[in-house]
Design a protein around this motif. Structure first.
Motif, mmCIF file in Angstrom:
data_model
loop_
_atom_site.group_PDB
_atom_site.id
_atom_site.type_symbol
_atom_site.label_atom_id
_atom_site.label_comp_id
_atom_site.label_asym_id
_atom_site.label_seq_id
_atom_site.Cartn_x
_atom_site.Cartn_y
_atom_site.Cartn_z
ATOM 1 N N ASN A 135 0.829 -1.214 0.000
ATOM 2 C CA ASN A 135 0.000 0.000 0.000
ATOM 3 C C ASN A 135 0.861 1.262 0.000
ATOM 4 O O ASN A 135 0.566 2.229 -0.706
ATOM 5 C CB ASN A 135 -0.936 0.018 1.216
ATOM 6 C CG ASN A 135 -2.010 -1.033 1.118
ATOM 7 O OD1 ASN A 135 -2.554 -1.273 0.045
ATOM 8 N ND2 ASN A 135 -2.307 -1.676 2.233
ATOM 9 N N ARG A 139 1.231 4.106 -3.006
ATOM 10 C CA ARG A 139 1.049 5.548 -2.779
ATOM 11 C C ARG A 139 2.274 6.341 -3.227
ATOM 12 O O ARG A 139 2.151 7.389 -3.854
ATOM 13 C CB ARG A 139 0.778 5.824 -1.310
ATOM 14 C CG ARG A 139 -0.588 5.428 -0.888
ATOM 15 C CD ARG A 139 -0.823 5.799 0.558
ATOM 16 N NE ARG A 139 -2.032 5.173 1.020
ATOM 17 C CZ ARG A 139 -2.299 4.932 2.285
ATOM 18 N NH1 ARG A 139 -1.427 5.271 3.219
ATOM 19 N NH2 ARG A 139 -3.417 4.361 2.637
ATOM 20 N N ALA A 144 -2.787 3.385 -8.146
ATOM 21 C CA ALA A 144 -4.031 3.205 -7.412
ATOM 22 C C ALA A 144 -5.044 2.512 -8.304
ATOM 23 O O ALA A 144 -5.013 2.648 -9.527
ATOM 24 C CB ALA A 144 -4.580 4.550 -6.956
ATOM 25 N N ASP A 145 -5.922 1.768 -7.662
ATOM 26 C CA ASP A 145 -7.058 1.228 -8.390
ATOM 27 C C ASP A 145 -8.081 2.345 -8.483
ATOM 28 O O ASP A 145 -8.548 2.848 -7.457
ATOM 29 C CB ASP A 145 -7.677 0.048 -7.638
ATOM 30 C CG ASP A 145 -6.802 -1.184 -7.690
ATOM 31 O OD1 ASP A 145 -6.007 -1.287 -8.640
ATOM 32 O OD2 ASP A 145 -6.915 -2.028 -6.793
ATOM 33 N N LYS A 146 -8.423 2.730 -9.683
ATOM 34 C CA LYS A 146 -9.401 3.790 -9.861
ATOM 35 C C LYS A 146 -10.714 3.171 -10.305
ATOM 36 O O LYS A 146 -10.759 2.404 -11.253
ATOM 37 C CB LYS A 146 -8.914 4.808 -10.894
ATOM 38 C CG LYS A 146 -7.700 5.563 -10.415
ATOM 39 C CD LYS A 146 -7.318 6.658 -11.352
ATOM 40 C CE LYS A 146 -6.110 7.372 -10.798
ATOM 41 N NZ LYS A 146 -5.671 8.462 -11.612
ATOM 42 N N HIS A 147 -11.740 3.513 -9.587
ATOM 43 C CA HIS A 147 -13.067 3.025 -9.910
ATOM 44 C C HIS A 147 -13.893 4.211 -10.386
ATOM 45 O O HIS A 147 -14.079 5.174 -9.650
ATOM 46 C CB HIS A 147 -13.728 2.383 -8.691
ATOM 47 C CG HIS A 147 -12.972 1.208 -8.164
ATOM 48 N ND1 HIS A 147 -13.041 -0.029 -8.735
ATOM 49 C CD2 HIS A 147 -12.105 1.090 -7.132
ATOM 50 C CE1 HIS A 147 -12.264 -0.866 -8.079
ATOM 51 N NE2 HIS A 147 -11.664 -0.205 -7.101
ATOM 52 N N ILE A 148 -14.354 4.119 -11.598
ATOM 53 C CA ILE A 148 -15.208 5.170 -12.140
ATOM 54 C C ILE A 148 -16.636 4.658 -12.076
ATOM 55 O O ILE A 148 -16.946 3.580 -12.585
ATOM 56 C CB ILE A 148 -14.809 5.517 -13.591
ATOM 57 C CG1 ILE A 148 -13.383 6.045 -13.601
ATOM 58 C CG2 ILE A 148 -15.775 6.527 -14.180
ATOM 59 C CD1 ILE A 148 -12.826 6.263 -14.991
ATOM 60 N N GLN A 149 -17.461 5.438 -11.438
ATOM 61 C CA GLN A 149 -18.840 5.027 -11.270
ATOM 62 C C GLN A 149 -19.704 5.890 -12.179
ATOM 63 O O GLN A 149 -19.633 7.114 -12.133
ATOM 64 C CB GLN A 149 -19.240 5.207 -9.817
ATOM 65 C CG GLN A 149 -20.402 4.382 -9.405
ATOM 66 C CD GLN A 149 -20.530 4.338 -7.893
ATOM 67 O OE1 GLN A 149 -20.002 5.184 -7.204
ATOM 68 N NE2 GLN A 149 -21.233 3.359 -7.407
#
Length: 178
Positions: A135, A139, A144-149
């Motif tokens: 982790n 950083r 980073a895991d990017k989650h687009i909602q």
């Protein structure tokens, strides 16, 4: 009275004062920067962290008690960091500021990029073998895991926001206590 033009004028006191604007570069060349980085890497490799742990046990065997004490030293690899490199070299600014101020200097860009690549590579390799905290490595390296909602309507169609009248808005205000 004639002046001898062959004599050079002596410069005034102000001309002998070092320029107070800016300071001279601490690292004078790209090759010196690389040499300092190699020395930093050698220092990291030759001076690992050492974690000392101890345990004490009392055991009894056939009416006899024995007290044993055990001490262990665990050698842990240190990660290369740009913070550590700056501290090692005496760079008194953040790496990003150092980089910004030196990228345009002759020969510095490829050395700076290589330093960043070596640091990131060593950190990632250490994280992959669980030597370093993954982790923290993520950083430090901007990973980073990017989650687009996305909000969609029925069956993936574009969502259409309802149009509200003034009466609807006033009713919502009353319901929500505004």
């Amino acid at each position: 009275m004639t002046q001898d033009t062959s004599q050079q004028k002596t410069k005034s006191f102000v001309h002998r004062i070092p320029n107070p604007v800016g300071r001279p570069f601490k690292i004078k060349s790209a090759s010196e920067l690389w040499e300092k980085f190699v020395a930093y890497c050698d220092d990291v490799e030759n001076n690992p962290w050492q974690v000392k742990t101890g345990s004490n046990s009392i055991a009894g065997d056939n009416g006899r008690q024995s007290n044993t004490m055990r001490q262990e030293v665990r050698v842990m690899q240190r990660a290369y960091t740009l913070y550590g490199f700056c501290a090692f070299c005496g760079i008194v600014q953040k790496w990003a500021d150092f980089k910004r101020g030196n990228m345009k200097r002759k020969g510095f860009e490829p050395v700076i990029m290589q330093i960043e690549n070596v640091v990131a590579s060593q950190q990632l390799d250490g994280a992959l073998i669980h030597q370093f905290d993954s982790n923290i490595v993520a950083r430090l390296n901007g990973l980073a895991d990017k989650h687009i909602q996305e909000v969609t309507g029925k069956d993936g169609e574009e969502f259409k926001f309802p149009k509200l009248s003034i009466d609807d808005i006033n009713e919502l205000k009353d319901i929500n206590g505004f």
